[in-house]
Design an enzyme around this catalytic site. Structure first.
Site, short mmCIF file in Angstrom:
data_model
loop_
_atom_site.label_atom_id
_atom_site.label_comp_id
_atom_site.label_asym_id
_atom_site.label_seq_id
_atom_site.Cartn_x
_atom_site.Cartn_y
_atom_site.Cartn_z
N CYS A 171 0.82 -1.21 0.00
CA CYS A 171 0.00 0.00 0.00
C CYS A 171 0.86 1.27 0.00
O CYS A 171 1.59 1.52 0.96
CB CYS A 171 -0.91 -0.07 1.22
SG CYS A 171 -1.64 1.47 1.72
N CYS A 192 0.09 3.78 2.79
CA CYS A 192 0.54 3.25 4.08
C CYS A 192 2.00 3.64 4.33
O CYS A 192 2.38 3.97 5.45
CB CYS A 192 0.42 1.73 4.12
SG CYS A 192 -1.27 1.14 3.97
#
Length: 101
Positions: A25, A28
């Protein structure tokens, strides 16, 4: 000393800030320096932990994490705040300060 379980951590009196994330991600990865900064600002007021949803699918499922990053603040086992996406340090600090009383 036995390793604390996820439910032990989120059930404590001290607010526990959880970053549900994943290796793949992009956003993230943007949260990592924000959380480091947050940790240095809040100190012992809150515990900050990162949960990889691919390694801990049961935790992600238990809290209906549909997208990452999903940020959840727990206090005494209850969700007191939740938001998905990248959130600035100042905002997160305000949320923690509100619940760290």
């Amino acid at each position: 000393m036995a390793k604390a379980t996820f439910s032990d951590l989120i059930s404590s009196e001290k607010p526990t800030f959880v970053d549900f994330s994943a290796e793949w991600c992009g956003p993230c990865k943007m949260m990592a320096p924000i959380l480091e900064d947050l940790k240095s600002q809040v100190g012992d007021k809150a515990r900050i932990i990162k949960i990889d949803i691919d390694r801990n699918p049961q935790a992600a499922a238990a809290y209906q994490v549909q997208s990452v990053p999903t940020l959840v603040l727990f206090k005494k086992g209850n969700v007191v705040w939740r938001q998905s996406g990248v959130v600035p340090t100042e905002y997160l600090k305000r949320i923690i300060d509100q619940h760290a009383l």
